[in-house]
Each structure stands twice: as structure tokens, then as C-alpha cells.
Motif scaffolding. Structure first.
Motif, PDB file in Angstrom:
ATOM      1  N   ASN A  85       1.022  -1.170   0.080  1.00  0.00           N
ATOM      2  CA  ASN A  85       0.151  -0.115   0.259  1.00  0.00           C
ATOM      3  C   ASN A  85       0.974   1.221  -0.062  1.00  0.00           C
ATOM      4  OD1 ASN A  85       1.154   0.279   2.570  1.00  0.00           O
ATOM      5  ND2 ASN A  85      -0.658  -0.998   3.366  1.00  0.00           N
ATOM      6  N   PRO A  86       0.368   2.473  -0.390  1.00  0.00           N
ATOM      7  CA  PRO A  86       1.110   3.545  -0.470  1.00  0.00           C
ATOM      8  C   PRO A  86       2.112   3.961   0.929  1.00  0.00           C
ATOM      9  CG  PRO A  86      -1.006   3.987  -1.042  1.00  0.00           C
ATOM     10  CD  PRO A  86      -0.982   2.913  -0.365  1.00  0.00           C
ATOM     11  N   GLN A  87       1.764   3.428   2.203  1.00  0.00           N
ATOM     12  CA  GLN A  87       2.728   3.739   3.250  1.00  0.00           C
ATOM     13  C   GLN A  87       3.878   2.600   3.039  1.00  0.00           C
ATOM     14  OE1 GLN A  87      -0.822   3.146   3.577  1.00  0.00           O
ATOM     15  NE2 GLN A  87      -1.127   5.291   3.717  1.00  0.00           N
ATOM     16  N   SER A  88       3.570   1.249   2.896  1.00  0.00           N
ATOM     17  CA  SER A  88       4.586   0.379   2.788  1.00  0.00           C
ATOM     18  C   SER A  88       5.522   0.655   1.785  1.00  0.00           C
ATOM     19  CB  SER A  88       4.251  -1.080   2.683  1.00  0.00           C
ATOM     20  OG  SER A  88       3.303  -1.077   1.490  1.00  0.00           O
ATOM     21  N   ILE A  89       4.829   1.158   0.492  1.00  0.00           N
ATOM     22  CA  ILE A  89       5.820   1.548  -0.593  1.00  0.00           C
ATOM     23  C   ILE A  89       6.867   2.827  -0.206  1.00  0.00           C
ATOM     24  CG2 ILE A  89       5.673   2.962  -2.832  1.00  0.00           C
ATOM     25  CD1 ILE A  89       5.264  -0.009  -3.116  1.00  0.00           C
ATOM     26  N   ASN A  90       6.280   3.809   0.661  1.00  0.00           N
ATOM     27  CA  ASN A  90       7.145   4.904   1.152  1.00  0.00           C
ATOM     28  C   ASN A  90       8.151   3.918   1.857  1.00  0.00           C
ATOM     29  OD1 ASN A  90       7.574   7.376   1.371  1.00  0.00           O
ATOM     30  ND2 ASN A  90       6.380   7.621   3.028  1.00  0.00           N
ATOM     31  N   LYS A  91       8.067   3.255   2.694  1.00  0.00           N
ATOM     32  CA  LYS A  91       9.003   2.690   3.493  1.00  0.00           C
ATOM     33  C   LYS A  91      10.096   2.042   2.854  1.00  0.00           C
ATOM     34  CE  LYS A  91       6.251   2.187   7.506  1.00  0.00           C
ATOM     35  NZ  LYS A  91       4.877   1.595   7.969  1.00  0.00           N
ATOM     36  N   LEU A  92       9.921   1.266   1.927  1.00  0.00           N
ATOM     37  CA  LEU A  92      10.486   0.710   0.703  1.00  0.00           C
ATOM     38  C   LEU A  92      11.378   1.932   0.176  1.00  0.00           C
ATOM     39  CD1 LEU A  92       8.529  -2.067  -0.770  1.00  0.00           C
ATOM     40  CD2 LEU A  92      10.123  -2.217   0.912  1.00  0.00           C
ATOM     41  N   LEU A  93      10.816   2.775  -0.502  1.00  0.00           N
ATOM     42  CA  LEU A  93      11.565   3.900  -1.204  1.00  0.00           C
ATOM     43  C   LEU A  93      12.732   4.347  -0.340  1.00  0.00           C
ATOM     44  CD1 LEU A  93       8.574   5.393  -3.207  1.00  0.00           C
ATOM     45  CD2 LEU A  93      10.620   4.111  -4.153  1.00  0.00           C
ATOM     46  N   THR A  94      12.412   4.449   1.031  1.00  0.00           N
ATOM     47  CA  THR A  94      13.357   5.359   1.962  1.00  0.00           C
ATOM     48  C   THR A  94      14.589   4.013   2.217  1.00  0.00           C
ATOM     49  OG1 THR A  94      11.371   6.028   3.103  1.00  0.00           O
ATOM     50  CG2 THR A  94      13.277   6.345   4.255  1.00  0.00           C
ATOM     51  N   ALA A  95      14.195   3.018   2.328  1.00  0.00           N
ATOM     52  CA  ALA A  95      15.096   1.897   2.544  1.00  0.00           C
ATOM     53  C   ALA A  95      16.083   2.009   1.087  1.00  0.00           C
ATOM     54  CB  ALA A  95      14.667   0.636   2.718  1.00  0.00           C
ATOM     55  N   LEU A  96      15.557   2.228   0.079  1.00  0.00           N
ATOM     56  CA  LEU A  96      16.142   1.844  -1.295  1.00  0.00           C
ATOM     57  C   LEU A  96      17.639   2.664  -1.305  1.00  0.00           C
ATOM     58  CD1 LEU A  96      15.808   0.632  -4.000  1.00  0.00           C
ATOM     59  CD2 LEU A  96      14.700   2.794  -4.930  1.00  0.00           C
ATOM     60  N   ASN A  97      17.525   3.853  -0.762  1.00  0.00           N
ATOM     61  CA  ASN A  97      18.826   4.638  -0.731  1.00  0.00           C
ATOM     62  C   ASN A  97      19.965   4.271  -0.068  1.00  0.00           C
ATOM     63  OD1 ASN A  97      17.365   6.526  -2.458  1.00  0.00           O
ATOM     64  ND2 ASN A  97      16.559   7.479  -0.485  1.00  0.00           N
ATOM     65  N   GLU A  98      19.628   3.221   1.066  1.00  0.00           N
ATOM     66  CA  GLU A  98      20.752   2.938   2.051  1.00  0.00           C
ATOM     67  C   GLU A  98      21.131   1.428   2.103  1.00  0.00           C
ATOM     68  OE1 GLU A  98      19.364   4.711   5.795  1.00  0.00           O
ATOM     69  OE2 GLU A  98      18.314   6.279   4.678  1.00  0.00           O
ATOM     70  N   CYS A  99      20.564   0.638   1.024  1.00  0.00           N
ATOM     71  CA  CYS A  99      20.782  -0.777   1.273  1.00  0.00           C
ATOM     72  C   CYS A  99      21.899  -1.166   0.224  1.00  0.00           C
ATOM     73  CB  CYS A  99      19.525  -1.592   1.503  1.00  0.00           C
ATOM     74  SG  CYS A  99      18.677  -1.455   0.046  1.00  0.00           S
ATOM     75  N   THR A 100      22.436  -2.383   0.372  1.00  0.00           N
ATOM     76  CA  THR A 100      23.184  -2.779  -0.507  1.00  0.00           C
ATOM     77  C   THR A 100      22.686  -2.959  -2.055  1.00  0.00           C
ATOM     78  OG1 THR A 100      22.783  -5.082  -0.002  1.00  0.00           O
ATOM     79  CG2 THR A 100      24.408  -4.311   1.249  1.00  0.00           C
ATOM     80  N   GLU A 101      23.655  -3.045  -3.094  1.00  0.00           N
ATOM     81  CA  GLU A 101      23.102  -3.321  -4.299  1.00  0.00           C
ATOM     82  C   GLU A 101      22.034  -4.311  -4.299  1.00  0.00           C
ATOM     83  OE1 GLU A 101      27.043  -4.856  -6.181  1.00  0.00           O
ATOM     84  OE2 GLU A 101      26.881  -2.843  -6.065  1.00  0.00           O
ATOM     85  N   TRP A 102      22.381  -5.495  -3.830  1.00  0.00           N
ATOM     86  CA  TRP A 102      21.444  -6.633  -4.055  1.00  0.00           C
ATOM     87  C   TRP A 102      20.006  -6.440  -3.337  1.00  0.00           C
ATOM     88  CZ3 TRP A 102      22.349  -8.828  -8.258  1.00  0.00           C
ATOM     89  CH2 TRP A 102      23.930  -8.913  -8.698  1.00  0.00           C
ATOM     90  N   GLY A 103      20.287  -5.600  -2.066  1.00  0.00           N
ATOM     91  CA  GLY A 103      19.058  -5.322  -1.282  1.00  0.00           C
ATOM     92  C   GLY A 103      18.076  -4.243  -2.468  1.00  0.00           C
ATOM     93  N   GLN A 104      18.929  -3.460  -3.030  1.00  0.00           N
ATOM     94  CA  GLN A 104      18.262  -2.458  -3.906  1.00  0.00           C
ATOM     95  C   GLN A 104      17.394  -3.079  -5.165  1.00  0.00           C
ATOM     96  OE1 GLN A 104      20.649   0.647  -5.360  1.00  0.00           O
ATOM     97  NE2 GLN A 104      21.583   0.938  -3.440  1.00  0.00           N
ATOM     98  N   ILE A 105      18.043  -4.538  -5.617  1.00  0.00           N
ATOM     99  CA  ILE A 105      17.334  -5.165  -6.740  1.00  0.00           C
ATOM    100  C   ILE A 105      16.125  -5.686  -6.148  1.00  0.00           C
ATOM    101  CG2 ILE A 105      17.827  -6.964  -8.332  1.00  0.00           C
ATOM    102  CD1 ILE A 105      20.640  -6.155  -8.298  1.00  0.00           C
ATOM    103  N   PHE A 106      16.270  -6.182  -5.042  1.00  0.00           N
ATOM    104  CA  PHE A 106      14.988  -7.017  -4.480  1.00  0.00           C
ATOM    105  C   PHE A 106      13.717  -5.881  -4.403  1.00  0.00           C
ATOM    106  CE2 PHE A 106      17.876 -10.302  -2.451  1.00  0.00           C
ATOM    107  CZ  PHE A 106      17.510 -11.170  -3.443  1.00  0.00           C
ATOM    108  N   ILE A 107      14.178  -4.657  -3.687  1.00  0.00           N
ATOM    109  CA  ILE A 107      13.078  -3.636  -3.571  1.00  0.00           C
ATOM    110  C   ILE A 107      12.736  -3.026  -4.612  1.00  0.00           C
ATOM    111  CG2 ILE A 107      12.868  -1.479  -2.384  1.00  0.00           C
ATOM    112  CD1 ILE A 107      14.743  -2.134  -0.088  1.00  0.00           C
ATOM    113  N   LEU A 108      13.638  -2.910  -5.867  1.00  0.00           N
ATOM    114  CA  LEU A 108      12.922  -2.335  -7.120  1.00  0.00           C
ATOM    115  C   LEU A 108      12.176  -3.461  -7.888  1.00  0.00           C
ATOM    116  CD1 LEU A 108      16.387  -0.956  -8.308  1.00  0.00           C
ATOM    117  CD2 LEU A 108      14.124   0.356  -8.047  1.00  0.00           C
TER     118      LEU A 108
END
Length: 920
Positions: free
Chosen positions: A200-223
């Protein structure tokens, strides 16, 4: 000293010695012994006999030793499940160790021990670790849940671990968030029906916040997870795109492709008028270009993905033609892929550049590449009309080089240029004929034969040329034989007097001496055409040919949309959906792009229908059911009032016998079924007798029975219902009348029920009652249920029956191609329904003609990855359009039918109609 010493073998009693060392009191000696055990295990020796001794070494504070023991455990737990239980206590203890590294190590190892007996003991330690204060432990535990789910899904669900995982998506640490997303995605993949990643928009917001700070493979999972989300409107889509765009400048190419996938998907929802849309297009080009400076293997993957992107949105890379120019040291697979993209990007603006490049490539040494380059010149001519002349002269220059394979490819593409621009470049035929003798490849020979046959009137010695091919007719490939047969028949129709012998010769070769069914069939058709009606033969064989389309190798639109959702995965490299190459029981979910939104659509897209048509396309869907028997019971004792006479246009459909056999029988056929009165109706249409109406006839304790079979229609363009009335009473019946209850499509009698003489006991009479579709409408359940009342001087009799929907398919149900594309895009994806038609052995052409007989029209046919795709439309009497995509694999007797309709409740019945038509 290096670790290689552990791999040198010692004397005979090796296991015995290791056992003694493992039980030594000295810590160093223990560690050395465990290293030797791991070394033996690595080279493939069986050291499982030492299991209890190694497990004893687990009770240690030394992290290195613990890791080694855990490694041993993972390897042997499966073969020694009973022994592995001994280690459980240590896991439980280690999960409470003060050192977070040890806690994480214990959880990681627990997930890798795939032994059912142990799994339940591991739930408590895992639960603690999922709530651990250290993020390193939490992120490891998140992955462990996915592993545990793979071993025992039910256990994970019962223990509530999935809910804990969902909570971890809002964790404060970005790595924990990324691993939780990865674990949930993995679980969701093996259970497509479960809605685990309920974003939902709230959880998407949390994922986008985490996107900037996690490792590259973490970013791929989130994307990848973001790519599966469906924004509620274009504003949300834009804000997600804005926050994902910075990932395009990441150093890891996998992150870049995952970001491109998200942006390509959400761009669907942005209006093309937005300034941001243009900005986004500009931002997408540089990262894609940068991918092409990587090593060749990565370049290839990038190029395969770019190929999809260019087909979907050529405007992204339209100014970047130069980066796709081939370098001399590119491997062949990169060269061919670049060529493909160059042609896709070719336009009037850059065609001069492209042609100069292609001409260079045609003089290279690599044969495959040269062939493709020559083909590319032909494709450019077909794609960019202004360049056709330059392309033809370039091809002629190449033919003059007399290099065999160049000449052959050039002839193949010139044939296509003739098809695209008739009566323009035929002056080059003389040059082509000079090279006839050098052709040895089937495709080139077939192309040349086609040219000679097509332009026989311009070639003086056409008969000699074709005769030279005939000499070795049986050694030619099928492709050449078929072309030769057609070319000689064309020549005969153009110059009948000179070529009579030649045509006789080829027809007897094709029909009597050949064992190829295609060739024989074509030979017989020509033979019969020529012998019965030469004028008709001329009209058929020398008919005006449609121009060929520009891009013949484009990926079919629905498949392309699906592949865009898989950018950066194997599917995007194979250009096939995962279902085509992923084996096993895991259900593969079909993904699709979000529906287009945005104000500009109606203005910018020429495909969309004009507003007036839209209104007609969305007929009021059938009103819902009210009083079921109201109308039937109000039967007037006078003759029934039939509806007003119907204009023929509203009954343009195949005639049908609705009810036939003892006052009753079920509906039969529809459309123009081939007369096959003996064919039985499929069982599913034979079941519905008396549905919902308890007593079929209430006459002296229930007289009369229902039976039915499929009957061929008598006349086209009308619907009729055939009844057989049998008097089972003891007195004469007279004064018959009939009435239908309100039904889904307004079926009603078009005339009174005509029983001319009174019906004596045990006598039967057959009646054909014409029907129209102007009666009252009410939605029935099932939709094709019809409730009927027949009245006479004794009583009123009620029955109900189901009619097949194809009696309602009208003759003007063929939609324009552009209109079809626009409507297909416009109908929401949730309205699409998929069905399997099993055990049908017809080929695509037979299917198409059989369905056309019942007013289901084929609008286009394409061959994708070896399977035929038929795109079809039909229209019901109440104006509802149904669009269909039918996939037919030559070797597979099951067809896949996808139906899209603005009234999705109709789809099930349209599918039943397909089944009935194809199997009768």
C-alpha cells in the motif's frame, strides 16, 4: 603455512586418527582436526562416521571453529537426520549467545539444514532472532523464514512467521527491509495465489526510503518488488518514478535494469502531455548507453533488454544511433544484436548514416554478420520509404561483387522490396536473372522463382528459367518446390499457349510423384482450379497481393508488455515469458503493464476509438434478475402477443434449433455449422434440464421427458426453436400458446405457436417457432437460461433450458484491426479471462474457418515462437463486443483462449460456444 597441508592424505587409519584428534583436550589440535575433516569432505571423501565427534566440538567460543562445524553439519545433516537432532540444543543456545555474529550464524545454518524432524525445534530460536535487537541477526532470520517455508510451508504459516516478516518491511534498518522483501517475494513466487506482498502507499514509502541505503542486491529486491505494485493514480506513479530515477546512475548494471523496469512500467500510467514524461525519457537514455561500455556478456544482456525497450518506446533512444554501430572486435552475438536495434531505430533522419554503416558491414569477413547486414539493408528499404531507392542501388552494388552468399541474401530481400513497392524497381530483374546459376540456398532459390513467376510477362525466357529448376524437382527443398509449383501456374495463366506442357509436368510431379502432403494439396487445388474454371483460377492466383508490413519480426504486443515486466531477468534475454522455459510445479504469474491513463490518450493515440463508437461499445450490461416466474404466470389465455416484426439486421446470426424432441429438448447449434445432424451435444450442455423450475410439466403426475442433441441450422440469419409436442393426456389438446420469461438477451417468440389441428392423445406434432431478440431483458443465472411456458386448453406447462451463446453472434462482428488494438488496450486487464480448450486437433486455418462459420471473425494471425496466435472478435445481438486471443501450438492439442469483454460475465459462455463449435 597455507591450508593446502589439510588436503594431503596421511596413512591408513585416517578416520581413526581424526577421531582421536577431535576428542583431544587441546583446543588447537581440535581445530586442526576439524579443518582436516572439512578438507576431506571438500574433496568428496565420506567422513560422516565422525558426525558425533564433530558435533561435540560445537561447544566452543571460537567463532572460526564454530563456522567449520556448522559447515560440516549442513553437509551431513540430510544423510544423518537422527544424529543431527543432537545439534539442536546447541543451536538453541547459540541463538541466545551475546555475540550477534554467532546468533546470526546459528540462524543461517538452521535454515540450511533441510531435515523435517529438526524443523519444528528451530521455530522458537527463529522467532527470537526475528525480533533480535541487532539488525544483522534480523536480516539473517528474514532469509531463514524463506528457506524454512521451502521445507515446510504449513509450519511457517501456522507459526505466524509470515506476519512477522511483513512487519519487518517497516524495520528501521534498510538491510532488514531488503531481506524481508526478498524473502516475501521468494515465498510469493512459489505460491502465486497468496497475496503476501500486500503493498500500500505507506509500505511503498518505507521501501523507497530504504532503497537509498541498502546494498546493491537489496536495492534489486526492493526495485523488483516495486515493479509488482500497481499505483492508484498517475500522481503516485510519478512520485515513485522520481524517487527511483537516481538508481539509474548506479554502478551495478542489475540495479540499473531493475530501475529501468520500474520506470518503463509506471510510464504507462503517465500522460504524454506531462513535462515530467519528456524528462523521464531523456533520463532513461544515458544509463542504457553506459551499459554498452561493459564487457561483451553484459553488453549482450543489455542489448536484449534494449531491444524490448526500443520496441515499446523507440523515442527513448532515437538520438543514440551511434552507440549501436558495430566495433570490429565485438563478438558475433553482440554484433547481430546491435544490427537488430539499428534497424528498429532507423528513421528518415538517420537513414543515410545507417546505410553507410550497413554497406561497410556487408564487406566484412564474418559470413553470418554479412548476411544479417544485407538483410538489414532490405529491412531499412521497407521501413523508410524515402530510402528505398538508395537501398536498392546499394543491394545492386553488392550483387556485382559476385560473392555467393551476399548475392543470395540480396535476392531474398529484393523479393520483399518488390512486395512492398510494386511496379517501382522491376528494372533490376535482368541483373537478378544473371545470377540464377549461382543460387544454391533454398530461401534464395525460392525468392528468385517467386520473382520469375510474379513478373513472368516482363521476362522473355521465363519458361526456360523455370524449366531449368524443374529438372531436379525432387532434390529441392519443400519451400522451393511449393514456390516452383505456384510460379509455373502463374506463368501458365499469363502465357497459356507456350507453357501447357510445363504446367502439366509440374502438376504431375507435385501430385503423383511427391509424398509431401502440402505440395500434393496445393497441386490438386491448382489442377482442379485450372480444369474447372480458368477465369476463377486467374482471379485467385494472380490476385492483387497485400503490401507487406514494415516490421515483420516485432514481438506481439501482449507478449511485449509481459516481457517489459521481466526486464533484467532471463525472460528478457530469451524474449520468452517465464512459463515457456521454467519447469516444475511453481505457478508462473503472468504480469502485465498497468492500464494507460492520462488526459491526452484520446487525443494522442490514433488507435483509440472515436467517442461516438465508445458509447456503442459499452452497452448496458444485462439488468439483474427480478421475479423469476412473474411473466410466465401472467399467461393470457388468448394467443400470445409476439414482439414487433424484427428488422433483418438485428437477427443477423446463424439459425439454430433451440428446443427439439419431446416438448423440450435442448438447444442445438448456431452459426453456419456444417450439416452434421448426428453429432451429439457435449455433456455440459446436456445437463441443465429444468434448472430452477422444479416440475417440468405438471400433468397427471409429471408426463413428458427432456432429451436433446445438436442439430444443424436450416437457414442462416434467423433463430428458431424446434419443438416436438406429444400429448400424454387422455383428452384432446388445443388452443396452444407459448411465452418466454424475461431473459438475458431478450429472446422472444417472433410469431404465435401454430398448432393447426387439435392434438389427439399419444399424437405428436413438430413445430419450428421463429425467435427474435426484442423481448424484455433480465439477467438470468446461468446467463443462457431460458424459461418457457406452453399453455393449452388443459393446463400451463413450464420448463427451462440452456441455449448455446453462439446463436446470438451477429454477422457484423468483425472489428477493424486498429479498433481491435485500441479496444483491447482500453478494456481493463481484470476483465481478461483465460480458458483451455482441450483435445482439439485442428490447425490454425481450420479453426479460423470453422469459427468464421459461426460469426467469430479472425482479424489477424501471427506466428510467435512457433505457436499461432489468432486475434478474433465477435458481437452479440445486444451490442456487446468480445475480443479473443487464441494460442495454438502445432504439437499441443490444448489451445489457450484469452477473452476480453466489457461485460466479463459473458466470457464463460463464449468459451463454451468455442468448445461446442470446435468439437462438432
Amino acid at each position: 603455512m597455507t591450508d593446502s597441508k589439510y588436503f594431503t592424505t596421511t596413512k591408513k587409519g585416517e578416520i581413526f586418527e581424526l577421531k582421536a584428534e577431535l576428542n583431544s583436550d587441546k583446543k588447537e589440535k581440535k581445530k586442526e582436526a576439524v579443518k582436516k575433516v572439512i578438507a576431506s569432505m571438500t574433496v568428496g571423501k565420506d567422513v560422516s562416521a565422525l558426525f558425533p565427534d564433530v558435533v561435540n566440538c560445537m561447544q566452543t567460543d571460537n567463532l572460526e571453529l564454530k563456522k567449520l562445524v556448522y559447515l560440516y553439519l549442513m553437509n551431513y545433516a540430510k544423510s544423518q537426520p537422527d544424529m543431527a537432532i543432537m545439534a539442536v540444543n546447541t543451536f538453541v543456545k547459540d541463538c541466545e549467545d551475546p555475540n550477534p555474529l554467532i546468533r546470526a550464524l546459528a540462524v543461517r545454518t538452521m535454515g540450511c539444514i533441510r531435515v523435517d524432524k529438526i524443523t519444528e525445534y528451530l521455530c522458537e530460536p527463529l522467532r527470537k532472532c526475528l525480533k533480535d535487537e541487532d539488525p544483522y541477526v534480523r536480516k539473517t532470520a528474514a532469509v531463514c523464514v524463506a528457506k524454512l517455508h521451502d521445507i515446510n510451508a504449513q509450519l511457517v504459516e501456522d507459526q505466524g512467521f509470515l506476519d512477522t516478516l511483513k512487519d519487518l518491511i517497516s524495520d528501521s534498518n534498510p538491510m532488514v527491509v531488503a531481506n524481508a522483501v526478498a524473502a516475501l517475494s521468494e515465498i510469493a513466487e512459489s505460491h502465486p495465489s497468496s497475496n503476501l506482498l500486500d503493498l500500500n502507499p505507506q509500505s511503498i514509502n518505507k521501501l523507497l526510503t530504504a532503497l537509498n541505503e541498502c546494498t546493491e542486491w537489496g536495492q534489486i529486491f526492493i526495485l523488483d518488488c516495486l515493479a509488482n505494485y500497481m499505483p492508484k493514480d498517475d500522481r503516485e506513479a510519478q512520485s515513485i518514478c522520481e524517487r527511483v530515477t537516481p538508481r539509474l546512475s548506479h554502478a551495478n548494471s542489475a540495479v540499473v535494469l531493475s530501475a529501468v523496469k520500474v520506470l518503463m512500467k509506471f510510464m504507462e500510467m503517465l500522460s504524454k502531455d506531462l513535462d515530467y514524461y519528456g524528462t523521464l525519457l531523456k533520463k532513461l537514455a544515458p544509463p542504457l548507453v553506459t551499459l554498452l561500455s561493459a564487457e561483451p556478456e553484459l553488453q549482450y544482456v543489455a542489448l536484449r533488454n534494449i531491444n524490448l525497450i526500443v520496441q515499446k518506446r523507440p523515442e527513448i533512444l532515437k538520438h543514440e544511433m551511434k552507440v549501436f554501430f558495430v566495433k570490429y572486435n565485438d563478438p558475433i552475438y553482440v554484433k547481430l544484436e546491435k544490427l537488430d536495434i539499428m534497424i528498429r531505430l532507423a528513421s528518415q533522419a538517420n537513414i543515410a548514416q545507417v546505410l553507410a554503416e550497413l554497406k561497410e558491414y556487408a564487406t566484412e569477413v564474418d559470413v553470418d554478420f554479412v548476411r544479417k547486414a544485407v538483410r538489414a539493408i532490405g529491412r531499412c528499404a521497407i521501413k523508410v520509404e524515402q530510402s528505398a531507392e538508395r537501398c536498392v542501388s546499394t543491394l545492386l552494388d553488392l550483387i556485382q561483387t559476385k560473392v555467393n552468399y551476399v548475392v543470395q541474401e540480396a535476392i531474398v530481400v529484393i523479393k520483399d522490396i518488390f512486395r512492398k513497392y510494386p511496379n517501382k524497381y522491376e528494372s533490376v530483374i535482368a541483373t537478378l536473372c544473371e545470377n540464377l546459376d549461382s543460387l544454391d540456398e533454398p530461401e534464395a532459390r525460392a525468392a528468385m522463382i517467386w520473382i520469375v513467376g510474379e513478373y513472368a510477362e516482363r521476362i522473355d525466357n521465363a519458361d526456360e528459367l523455370l524449366e531449368s529448376f524443374l529438372e531436379g524437382f525432387h532434390d529441392e527443398s519443400t519451400q522451393v518446390q511449393l514456390q516452383l509449383l505456384t510460379a509455373i501456374v502463374k506463368l501458365f495463366l499469363k502465357k497459356p499457349t507456350e507453357t501447357q506442357e510445363l504446367v502439366q509436368q509440374v502438376l504431375s510431379l507435385a501430385t503423383q510423384d511427391s509424398d509431401n502432403p502440402d505440395l500434393r494439396d496445393r497441386g490438386y487445388i491448382y489442377w482442379r482450379l485450372l480444369s474447372t474454371d480458368p477465369v476463377a483460377a486467374k482471379e485467385v492466383v494472380l490476385a492483387e497481393k497485400p503490401l507487406i508490413s514494415e516490421e515483420t519480426d516485432l514481438i506481439e504486443p501482449t507478449l511485449l508488455d509481459e516481457l517489459i515486466c521481466y526486464i533484467g531477468t532471463l525472460a528478457s534475454v530469451y524474449h520468452k515469458p517465464p512459463s515457456a522455459f521454467v519447469e516444475g510445479s511453481r505457478g508462473v504469474v503472468h504480469k502485465s503493464l498497468p492500464p494507460r491513463t492520462g488526459s491526452s490518450e484520446s487525443a494522442e493515440s490514433p488507435d483509440t476509438a472515436p467517442s461516438g463508437v465508445q458509447a456503442a461499445e459499452q452497452p448496458a450490461v444485462i439488468p439483474t434478475q427480478g421475479d423469476l416466474l412473474g411473466d410466465l404466470l401472467n399467461l393470457d389465455l388468448g394467443p400470445p402477443v409476439s414482439g414487433p416484426p424484427v428488422a433483418t439486421s438485428s437477427v443477423q446470426m446463424g439459425a439454430v434449433d433451440l428446443l427439439g424432441g419431446g416438448l423440450d429438448s435442448l438447444m442445438g447449434g448456431g452459426g453456419s455449422f456444417a450439416p452434421a445432424p448426428s453429432t451429439a451435444m457435449p455433456a455440459n450442455l446436456g445437463a441443465p434440464l429444468g434448472s430452477g423450475l422444479g416440475d417440468l410439466f405438471d400433468l397427471t403426475g409429471g408426463v413428458g421427458t427432456l432429451s436433446g442433441s445438436y442439430v444443424a441450422p436450416k437457414t442462416l440469419g434467423s433463430i428458431s426453436m424446434d419443438l416436438v409436442l406429444t400429448n400424454k393426456a387422455l383428452q384432446v389438446m388445443s388452443d396452444f400458446a407459448i411465452q418466454f420469461n424475461r431473459n438475458s438477451f431478450g429472446l422472444a417468440p417472433a410469431a404465435p405457436l401454430q398448432v393447426h389441428a387439435p392434438l389427439a392423445p399419444n399424437q405428436s406434432v413438430e413445430i419450428s417457432l421463429p425467435l427474435n431478440t426484442v423481448g424484455s431483458v433480465m439477467k438470468m443465472d446461468p446467463l443462457n437460461n431460458l424459461q418457457v411456458a406452453v399453455k393449452n386448453n388443459i393446463d400451463v406447462f413450464y420448463f427451462s433450458t440452456l441455449y448455446p451463446l453462439h446463436i446470438l453472434f451477429v454477422e457484423d462482428g468483425k472489428m477493424e484491426r486498429q479498433m481491435f488494438l485500441a479496444t483491447w488496450k482500453d478494456i481493463p486487464n481484470e476483465n481478461e479471462a483465460q480458458f483451455q480448450i482441450k483435445e482439439c486437433s485442428l490447425n490454425a486455418d481450420a479453426v479460423s474457418s470453422k469459427l468464421q462459420g459461426s460469426n467469430i471473425f479472425t482479424i489477424a494471425k501471427r506466428n510467435v515462437e512457433g505457436q499461432d496466435m489468432l486475434y478474433q472478435s465477435l458481437k452479440l445481438t445486444n451490442g456487446i463486443w468480445v475480443l479473443a486471443e487464441l494460442r495454438i501450438q502445432p504439437s499441443n492439442p490444448s489451445f489457450t483462449l484469452s477473452l476480453k469483454c466489457r461485460a466479463p460475465e459473458v466470457s464463460q459462455y463464449v468459451y463454451q460456444a468455442y468448445e461446442t463449435i470446435l468439437k462438432n
